[in-house]
Design a protein around this motif. Sequence first.
Motif, short mmCIF file in Angstrom:
data_model
loop_
_atom_site.label_atom_id
_atom_site.label_comp_id
_atom_site.label_asym_id
_atom_site.label_seq_id
_atom_site.Cartn_x
_atom_site.Cartn_y
_atom_site.Cartn_z
N PRO A 149 -19.86 -35.79 -9.53
CA PRO A 149 -19.76 -36.51 -10.58
C PRO A 149 -19.17 -37.70 -11.61
CG PRO A 149 -18.34 -35.11 -10.26
CD PRO A 149 -18.85 -35.38 -9.46
N ASP A 150 -17.89 -38.90 -10.78
CA ASP A 150 -17.49 -39.51 -11.00
C ASP A 150 -18.62 -40.60 -10.51
OD1 ASP A 150 -15.67 -38.08 -11.46
OD2 ASP A 150 -14.37 -37.94 -9.57
N VAL A 151 -19.88 -40.55 -9.88
CA VAL A 151 -20.57 -41.52 -9.23
C VAL A 151 -21.40 -41.58 -10.61
CG1 VAL A 151 -22.34 -42.27 -8.08
CG2 VAL A 151 -20.03 -41.15 -7.33
N LEU A 210 -26.63 -46.14 -18.52
CA LEU A 210 -28.26 -46.87 -18.83
C LEU A 210 -27.94 -47.01 -20.54
CD1 LEU A 210 -29.98 -45.24 -15.86
CD2 LEU A 210 -28.49 -47.76 -15.79
N GLU A 211 -27.59 -46.58 -21.12
CA GLU A 211 -28.50 -46.96 -22.48
C GLU A 211 -27.07 -47.11 -23.46
OE1 GLU A 211 -29.17 -42.93 -24.17
OE2 GLU A 211 -27.26 -42.31 -24.34
N ARG A 212 -25.82 -47.42 -22.53
CA ARG A 212 -24.85 -47.62 -23.31
C ARG A 212 -24.56 -49.26 -22.98
NH1 ARG A 212 -20.15 -44.28 -21.55
NH2 ARG A 212 -18.91 -46.03 -23.50
N VAL A 213 -25.93 -50.17 -21.62
CA VAL A 213 -25.50 -51.46 -21.55
C VAL A 213 -27.03 -52.23 -21.63
CG1 VAL A 213 -23.76 -51.16 -20.01
CG2 VAL A 213 -26.13 -51.09 -19.53
N PRO A 214 -26.63 -53.12 -21.91
CA PRO A 214 -27.94 -54.08 -22.52
C PRO A 214 -28.91 -54.49 -21.22
CG PRO A 214 -26.12 -55.98 -21.89
CD PRO A 214 -25.73 -54.19 -21.49
N PHE A 215 -30.33 -55.29 -20.93
CA PHE A 215 -31.31 -55.75 -20.30
C PHE A 215 -31.31 -57.03 -20.50
CE2 PHE A 215 -30.55 -50.39 -19.52
CZ PHE A 215 -31.20 -49.92 -18.19
N VAL A 216 -31.67 -57.13 -19.38
CA VAL A 216 -31.88 -58.42 -19.45
C VAL A 216 -33.14 -59.06 -18.80
CG1 VAL A 216 -31.53 -61.19 -18.32
CG2 VAL A 216 -29.03 -59.46 -18.58
N SER A 217 -33.82 -60.20 -19.89
CA SER A 217 -34.94 -59.37 -19.22
C SER A 217 -34.88 -60.87 -17.73
CB SER A 217 -35.98 -61.04 -20.55
OG SER A 217 -35.40 -62.26 -20.19
N GLY A 218 -36.76 -60.49 -17.52
CA GLY A 218 -36.78 -61.39 -16.42
C GLY A 218 -35.88 -60.49 -15.04
N VAL A 230 -19.67 -52.28 -14.73
CA VAL A 230 -18.32 -51.93 -14.05
C VAL A 230 -17.20 -52.47 -14.80
CG1 VAL A 230 -18.57 -54.84 -13.19
CG2 VAL A 230 -16.97 -53.36 -12.37
N GLU A 231 -17.76 -53.58 -16.30
CA GLU A 231 -17.05 -53.82 -17.46
C GLU A 231 -17.10 -52.13 -18.29
OE1 GLU A 231 -16.49 -56.46 -21.22
OE2 GLU A 231 -17.40 -57.01 -20.03
N LEU A 232 -18.53 -51.50 -18.18
CA LEU A 232 -17.62 -50.26 -18.97
C LEU A 232 -17.55 -48.91 -18.74
CD1 LEU A 232 -19.34 -48.41 -21.56
CD2 LEU A 232 -20.99 -49.06 -20.62
N ALA A 233 -17.21 -49.09 -17.13
CA ALA A 233 -17.13 -48.10 -16.35
C ALA A 233 -16.12 -47.74 -15.42
CB ALA A 233 -18.65 -47.04 -15.78
N ILE A 235 -15.10 -49.76 -11.46
CA ILE A 235 -15.67 -49.83 -10.49
C ILE A 235 -16.88 -48.91 -9.27
CG2 ILE A 235 -13.74 -49.71 -8.95
CD1 ILE A 235 -17.28 -52.09 -8.29
N ASP A 236 -15.36 -47.64 -9.78
CA ASP A 236 -15.23 -46.38 -9.13
C ASP A 236 -16.15 -45.53 -9.40
OD1 ASP A 236 -13.62 -45.06 -6.74
OD2 ASP A 236 -13.24 -43.67 -8.34
N ALA A 237 -17.24 -45.88 -10.68
CA ALA A 237 -18.16 -45.12 -11.15
C ALA A 237 -19.20 -45.83 -10.52
CB ALA A 237 -18.51 -44.97 -12.82
N LEU A 238 -18.91 -47.43 -10.02
CA LEU A 238 -20.47 -47.64 -8.96
C LEU A 238 -20.55 -47.19 -7.78
CD1 LEU A 238 -20.18 -48.88 -11.77
CD2 LEU A 238 -20.52 -51.56 -10.78
N ALA A 239 -21.58 -47.40 -7.23
CA ALA A 239 -21.74 -47.06 -5.48
C ALA A 239 -22.84 -47.74 -4.71
CB ALA A 239 -22.16 -45.31 -5.44
N GLN A 240 -22.61 -47.43 -3.72
CA GLN A 240 -24.26 -48.35 -3.04
C GLN A 240 -24.57 -47.52 -2.00
OE1 GLN A 240 -23.67 -51.75 -1.65
NE2 GLN A 240 -21.59 -50.92 -0.13
N VAL A 241 -25.42 -47.22 -1.04
CA VAL A 241 -26.06 -46.50 -0.47
C VAL A 241 -27.30 -46.96 0.29
CG1 VAL A 241 -27.73 -45.72 -1.93
CG2 VAL A 241 -27.61 -43.66 0.04
N ASP A 242 -27.23 -46.25 2.15
CA ASP A 242 -27.15 -47.13 3.19
C ASP A 242 -28.85 -46.93 3.46
OD1 ASP A 242 -28.83 -48.85 4.59
OD2 ASP A 242 -26.62 -48.49 6.05
N LEU A 243 -30.44 -47.07 2.77
CA LEU A 243 -31.11 -46.47 2.74
C LEU A 243 -32.20 -47.24 4.47
CD1 LEU A 243 -32.75 -46.93 -0.88
CD2 LEU A 243 -31.13 -44.55 0.94
N GLY A 244 -31.51 -48.20 5.14
CA GLY A 244 -32.31 -48.26 6.60
C GLY A 244 -32.46 -50.02 6.00
N THR A 245 -34.07 -49.89 6.27
CA THR A 245 -34.69 -51.19 6.12
C THR A 245 -36.07 -50.98 4.76
OG1 THR A 245 -34.92 -51.74 8.63
CG2 THR A 245 -36.72 -52.66 7.06
#
Length: 326
Positions: A149-151, A210-218, A230-233, A235-245
């Motif tokens: 739940p922290d992610v 997602l609804e609390r941050v702006p979206f940049v065009s392009g 990262v500014e809003l939440a 770094i510990d709320a952000l993660a990455q997952v290895d999907l291979g290729t």
Amino acid sequence: MQRDVMEWLRRRTYVGGHYDAVSLLAAKRSQGVAVSVVLPALDEERTVGAIVSAIRRELAERIPLVDELVVADSGSTDCTAAVAVAAGARVIDVEQVLPSSGTVPGKGEALWKSLYDTDGDLVVFIDSDLVAFDPQFVVGLLGPLLTDPDVGYVKALYDRPLTTTDGMIPTGGGRVTELVARPLLNALWPTLAGFVQPLSGEYAGRRELLERVPFVSGYGVELGLLVDLVELAGIDALAQVDLGTRQHTHQSDAALGRMAGQILQTALARCPGIAVGNDFLVQYVRTGLGVEPVTWDVGVRERPPMRTVPAYAARRSARTSTETRT
């Protein structure tokens, strides 16, 4: 590498293959959340159908992990919309969503408007130009969100093979990442230096973030989301997952230069005290008359956080009222 980044890498880097759809379905049901998958698309008739079909077959029909499957079409002139519908997606025309806001060209606009026109508590974004797509991409991205739940936001990391005149080599894709995005993040936002693929087009997040941050065009949207989230939440709320290729179509160096221009504009706009004085990028081509300059507009626009848009607030309120009555 900074010690805090190394610790984040250890704690917040996951492996997509460690998750399975059946277990995540049980977690989803116990938490009472819904999942939306969005594919932004512009002239992707060659690949979009296979991606939609795979997600529909494996993750909506066989195992109902995905509740909503949407293709956000940014004015394709080919058969992208028809192919996506035939494969089982709901297609939204980006120009017809929030028409009072007008339309800004680019991928970021499609993502922002899809946030308005979808209902999932968890939203997964998948690029529509992937080749040999594996539905496990969606499973892997949802894994950390449904088990911790922290992610709040998860980006994909993967190897990116590069097709050359001599064949395919296992790495080498992601040139803009290595030449522009990674140096920028390490210099200006070192907390984000642990992201292996900061510009990856596959990521997922909780709607409430997602609804609390702006979206940049392009093409600035991915870097903008990382920096703003990262500014809003934190770094510990952000993660990455290895999907291979990940296999996808590659662009020319000139096109990548224009992409880099938009990413640089996005970064500079987030640096207090730096005024971007020029939205144009001059590139050069050789013609029969010599070397000719070609000028491109690489300026970006920011769409406001979706929760600040009155029409969105009204739509969410109406949806909540309907759920309460039922």
